[in-house]
Design a protein around this motif. Structure first.
Motif, PDB file in Angstrom:
ATOM      1  N   PRO A   1      18.795 -33.713 -20.904  1.00 18.81           N
ATOM      2  CA  PRO A   1      19.584 -32.500 -20.655  1.00 18.81           C
ATOM      3  C   PRO A   1      20.922 -32.497 -21.390  1.00 18.81           C
ATOM      4  O   PRO A   1      21.358 -31.443 -21.873  1.00 18.81           O
ATOM      5  CB  PRO A   1      19.799 -32.524 -19.135  1.00 18.81           C
ATOM      6  N   GLU A   2      21.580 -33.658 -21.500  1.00 18.84           N
ATOM      7  CA  GLU A   2      22.889 -33.667 -22.166  1.00 18.84           C
ATOM      8  C   GLU A   2      22.763 -33.355 -23.650  1.00 18.84           C
ATOM      9  O   GLU A   2      23.635 -32.691 -24.228  1.00 18.84           O
ATOM     10  CB  GLU A   2      23.611 -35.005 -21.951  1.00 18.84           C
ATOM     11  N   VAL A   3      21.681 -33.803 -24.281  1.00 14.79           N
ATOM     12  CA  VAL A   3      21.480 -33.471 -25.695  1.00 14.79           C
ATOM     13  C   VAL A   3      21.193 -31.984 -25.844  1.00 14.79           C
ATOM     14  O   VAL A   3      21.657 -31.337 -26.789  1.00 14.79           O
ATOM     15  CB  VAL A   3      20.350 -34.329 -26.302  1.00 14.79           C
ATOM     16  N   LEU A   4      20.451 -31.415 -24.896  1.00 16.32           N
ATOM     17  CA  LEU A   4      20.213 -29.965 -24.913  1.00 16.32           C
ATOM     18  C   LEU A   4      21.522 -29.196 -24.794  1.00 16.32           C
ATOM     19  O   LEU A   4      21.647 -28.088 -25.319  1.00 16.32           O
ATOM     20  CB  LEU A   4      19.284 -29.569 -23.762  1.00 16.32           C
TER      21      LEU A   4
ATOM     22  N   GLU B   1      15.918 -28.012 -18.486  1.00 20.91           N
ATOM     23  CA  GLU B   1      17.163 -27.512 -17.891  1.00 20.91           C
ATOM     24  C   GLU B   1      17.000 -27.259 -16.396  1.00 20.91           C
ATOM     25  O   GLU B   1      17.932 -27.478 -15.613  1.00 20.91           O
ATOM     26  CB  GLU B   1      17.593 -26.220 -18.591  1.00 20.91           C
ATOM     27  N   GLU B   2      15.806 -26.789 -16.006  1.00 17.07           N
ATOM     28  CA  GLU B   2      15.560 -26.463 -14.595  1.00 17.07           C
ATOM     29  C   GLU B   2      14.967 -27.632 -13.820  1.00 17.07           C
ATOM     30  O   GLU B   2      14.655 -27.506 -12.640  1.00 17.07           O
ATOM     31  CB  GLU B   2      14.620 -25.246 -14.512  1.00 17.07           C
ATOM     32  N   MET B   3      14.791 -28.788 -14.487  1.00 13.83           N
ATOM     33  CA  MET B   3      14.150 -29.961 -13.883  1.00 13.83           C
ATOM     34  C   MET B   3      12.813 -29.577 -13.249  1.00 13.83           C
ATOM     35  O   MET B   3      12.483 -29.965 -12.126  1.00 13.83           O
ATOM     36  CB  MET B   3      15.086 -30.597 -12.846  1.00 13.83           C
ATOM     37  N   ASP B   4      12.048 -28.829 -14.010  1.00 15.87           N
ATOM     38  CA  ASP B   4      10.779 -28.270 -13.526  1.00 15.87           C
ATOM     39  C   ASP B   4       9.629 -29.191 -13.931  1.00 15.87           C
ATOM     40  O   ASP B   4       9.081 -29.076 -15.022  1.00 15.87           O
ATOM     41  CB  ASP B   4      10.592 -26.867 -14.117  1.00 15.87           C
ATOM     42  N   HIS B   5       9.297 -30.134 -13.080  1.00 15.53           N
ATOM     43  CA  HIS B   5       8.139 -30.990 -13.323  1.00 15.53           C
ATOM     44  C   HIS B   5       7.474 -31.325 -11.997  1.00 15.53           C
ATOM     45  O   HIS B   5       8.123 -31.310 -10.942  1.00 15.53           O
ATOM     46  CB  HIS B   5       8.532 -32.265 -14.069  1.00 15.53           C
ATOM     47  N   THR B   6       6.187 -31.622 -12.040  1.00 15.57           N
ATOM     48  CA  THR B   6       5.390 -31.880 -10.838  1.00 15.57           C
ATOM     49  C   THR B   6       4.590 -33.160 -11.029  1.00 15.57           C
ATOM     50  O   THR B   6       3.953 -33.346 -12.070  1.00 15.57           O
ATOM     51  CB  THR B   6       4.429 -30.710 -10.555  1.00 15.57           C
ATOM     52  N   PHE B   7       4.599 -34.011 -10.039  1.00 11.28           N
ATOM     53  CA  PHE B   7       3.811 -35.238 -10.099  1.00 11.28           C
ATOM     54  C   PHE B   7       2.365 -34.959  -9.671  1.00 11.28           C
ATOM     55  O   PHE B   7       2.144 -34.271  -8.673  1.00 11.28           O
ATOM     56  CB  PHE B   7       4.399 -36.305  -9.177  1.00 11.28           C
ATOM     57  N   PRO B   8       1.390 -35.475 -10.401  1.00  9.27           N
ATOM     58  CA  PRO B   8      -0.001 -35.327  -9.965  1.00  9.27           C
ATOM     59  C   PRO B   8      -0.217 -35.980  -8.601  1.00  9.27           C
ATOM     60  O   PRO B   8       0.553 -36.863  -8.179  1.00  9.27           O
ATOM     61  CB  PRO B   8      -0.799 -36.064 -11.055  1.00  9.27           C
TER      62      PRO B   8
ATOM     63  N   LEU C   1      14.809 -39.724 -14.513  1.00  8.38           N
ATOM     64  CA  LEU C   1      14.953 -38.302 -14.858  1.00  8.38           C
ATOM     65  C   LEU C   1      16.005 -37.663 -13.967  1.00  8.38           C
ATOM     66  O   LEU C   1      15.730 -36.806 -13.121  1.00  8.38           O
ATOM     67  CB  LEU C   1      13.605 -37.581 -14.732  1.00  8.38           C
ATOM     68  N   VAL C   2      17.233 -38.110 -14.155  1.00  9.75           N
ATOM     69  CA  VAL C   2      18.398 -37.618 -13.404  1.00  9.75           C
ATOM     70  C   VAL C   2      19.280 -36.861 -14.383  1.00  9.75           C
ATOM     71  O   VAL C   2      19.569 -37.352 -15.482  1.00  9.75           O
ATOM     72  CB  VAL C   2      19.169 -38.798 -12.774  1.00  9.75           C
ATOM     73  N   THR C   3      19.708 -35.670 -14.012  1.00 10.23           N
ATOM     74  CA  THR C   3      20.487 -34.822 -14.913  1.00 10.23           C
ATOM     75  C   THR C   3      21.787 -35.478 -15.361  1.00 10.23           C
ATOM     76  O   THR C   3      22.155 -35.434 -16.532  1.00 10.23           O
ATOM     77  CB  THR C   3      20.784 -33.466 -14.239  1.00 10.23           C
ATOM     78  N   ASP C   4      22.482 -36.112 -14.433  1.00  9.92           N
ATOM     79  CA  ASP C   4      23.742 -36.797 -14.762  1.00  9.92           C
ATOM     80  C   ASP C   4      23.406 -38.135 -15.425  1.00  9.92           C
ATOM     81  O   ASP C   4      22.884 -39.044 -14.764  1.00  9.92           O
ATOM     82  CB  ASP C   4      24.551 -37.018 -13.486  1.00  9.92           C
ATOM     83  N   PRO C   5      23.714 -38.303 -16.705  1.00  9.22           N
ATOM     84  CA  PRO C   5      23.328 -39.547 -17.389  1.00  9.22           C
ATOM     85  C   PRO C   5      23.954 -40.796 -16.774  1.00  9.22           C
ATOM     86  O   PRO C   5      23.373 -41.874 -16.846  1.00  9.22           O
ATOM     87  CB  PRO C   5      23.813 -39.329 -18.835  1.00  9.22           C
TER      88      PRO C   5
END
Length: 456
Positions: free
Chosen positions: A191-194, A235-242, A257-261
């Motif tokens: 996210p920070e690179v984005l 950006e929205e942290m939109d992911h789902t674990f199987p 996968l934490v937004t704050d590095p």
């Protein structure tokens, strides 16, 4: 002038005899890059095999690639030697091309293996992730950020250990960024690179989380139909674990996968905290490169259970590794809900259990036929489906044959007797499944005997 200086830098060879491409035989193409190709090559003097990156000077100059090539060379020299980092051997040039000779990793890209397997067994994913952690800890200790970490840039050597490659986008911590600030591949960008911030060591740890997710789920966590949609999901942290994603792996991925590095595991607590995560419990990080990795294989297949039918024919695959105790226990737990669980002995796992008509002379009786995998060897027996009483067994023999007949009929042939069987629904597909599974299991047993004999 700068381009000429850069090319001279690539051609410089540290403490080695002056070489040219004439000292090598160039063989098969291993891959294509932005500025040229990667091939197998053999040095005439020693018959050693290497990988050679052949960069076309004109093409690289036109697209600003010389700086990337020089950067990769300088970073690899700085990193020196680590078992999980590809080793730079030689560099030189001629009028048309630049050449970078690297050690040869013959096991292929991790990406190709994930594609082939679909998903990785947890033991395999844990091992590869641990070696990647060791590689990242080393390059970060040398103040290098990779910035384009992805399965395509992770090779396996002939022993199955990882080699991190492609340092063209890498940069030194706190150095002026002469390469574009936004680098990397969409699915693994942090996210920070984005947000147009500089990549840091934490950005590599974000990519580690994406790669671990991909090994266990089959696709990166934020993959979408386009880069724009991928970036939006990040950006929205939109992911789902199987559904069957291992719990300890899920916790580790969530810690990466934490937004704050600054809060990512490995930054928070440093590498000791990352290595101490429960997911890596079985791993000895100091010894891992001296031990044989687990086989690259898919997860232990779970049985399909529909009523009284149990189907898990993948367990008979001749090329699957033997079930570990943990895998065997997980499968036992899964089949505990079946009517046949009470008939199982310690270590038994059901491969197939379907309803059949068993024919002998003029007698036709409905039975449940079960094929069992056990550490001591396969077992086949048949049960009265009304009383669950075992009515008999078909002794396993390594000379066993199985043949398809017509209309759902099949037979199991032993040297002393033939068993005539018919799927109760007349399904040729089920009859074929029995025949194929039995023959696979026979082939698997033969391979195990050969392996045991060669080990003696």
């Amino acid at each position: 002038r700068n381009q000429a200086a850069n090319m001279q830098a690539v051609a410089a060879q540290p403490a080695s005899p002056r070489l040219s491409i004439k000292d090598f035989s160039v063989g098969d193409v291993l891959g294509e890059g932005a500025f040229g190709s990667v091939c197998v090559c053999t040095r005439h003097a020693t018959q050693e095999k290497f990988a050679v990156k052949i960069i076309e000077v004109v093409h690289a100059e036109r697209h600003g690639g010389i700086k990337t090539v020089v950067n990769e060379r300088n970073v690899l020299i700085h990193l020196d030697t680590h078992p999980n980092i590809i080793k730079l051997m030689f560099t030189f040039r001629d009028a048309d091309s630049l050449y970078i000779i690297l050690e040869l990793a013959t096991g292929g890209e991790l990406f190709s293996h994930i594609q082939r397997l679909g998903t990785c067994h947890i033991n395999c994913a844990r091992w590869l992730a641990a070696e990647l952690v060791n590689a990242l800890e080393y390059i970060h200790s040398k103040q290098v950020i990779h910035r384009d970490l992805k399965p395509e840039n992770i090779l396996l050597d002939e022993g199955g250990h990882i080699k991190l490659v492609d340092f063209g986008s890498a940069r030194m911590v706190d150095s002026p960024d002469e390469v574009a600030r936004f680098v990397g591949t969409a699915e693994y960008v942090s996210p920070e690179v984005l947000n147009d911030e500089d990549a840091t060591c934490a950005s590599d740890l974000w990519a580690l989380g994406c790669i671990l997710f991909q090994m266990l789920a089959g696709a990166p966590p934020f993959a979408a139909e386009s880069e724009y949609l991928t970036f939006k999901r990040i950006e929205e942290m939109d992911h789902t674990f199987p559904q069957n994603f291992p719990e300890t792996a899920r916790d580790l991925v969530e810690c990466l996968l934490v937004t704050d590095p600054q809060r990512r595991l490995g930054v928070a607590g440093g590498y000791p905290a990352l290595k101490g995560h429960e997911f890596f419990g079985p791993i000895d990080f100091d010894a891992i490169n001296f031990l044989p990795p687990p086989p690259l294989e898919p997860p232990t297949p779970l049985p399909v259970i529909e009523g009284d039918t149990v189907s898990n024919p993948q367990l008979a695959d001749p090329h699957r590794a033997l079930l570990s105790l943990n895998d065997r226990n997980a499968l036992r737990e899964r089949q505990e809900g079946t009517r046949w669980a009470q008939l199982l002995e310690e270590g038994d796992v059901i491969i197939l259990a379907t309803a059949v008509f068993k024919r002998r002379h003029l007698s036709v009786k409905r039975r449940q036929l079960l094929l069992i995998d056990n550490v001591g060897g396969p077992r086949i027996f048949y049960v009265d489906p009304d009383t669950t009483e075992v009515k008999g067994d078909i002794p396993w023999d390594d000379l066993l044959l199985a043949e398809m007949l017509r209309r759902g009929h099949f037979q199991i042939i032993l040297p002393w007797r033939t068993y005539y069987l018919e799927d109760c629904e007349g399904s040729e597909q089920t009859a074929e499944l029995w025949v194929r599974t039995l023959l696979n299991l026979k082939a698997r047993r033969a391979l195990q005997r050969e392996a045991a004999a060669s080990a003696r």
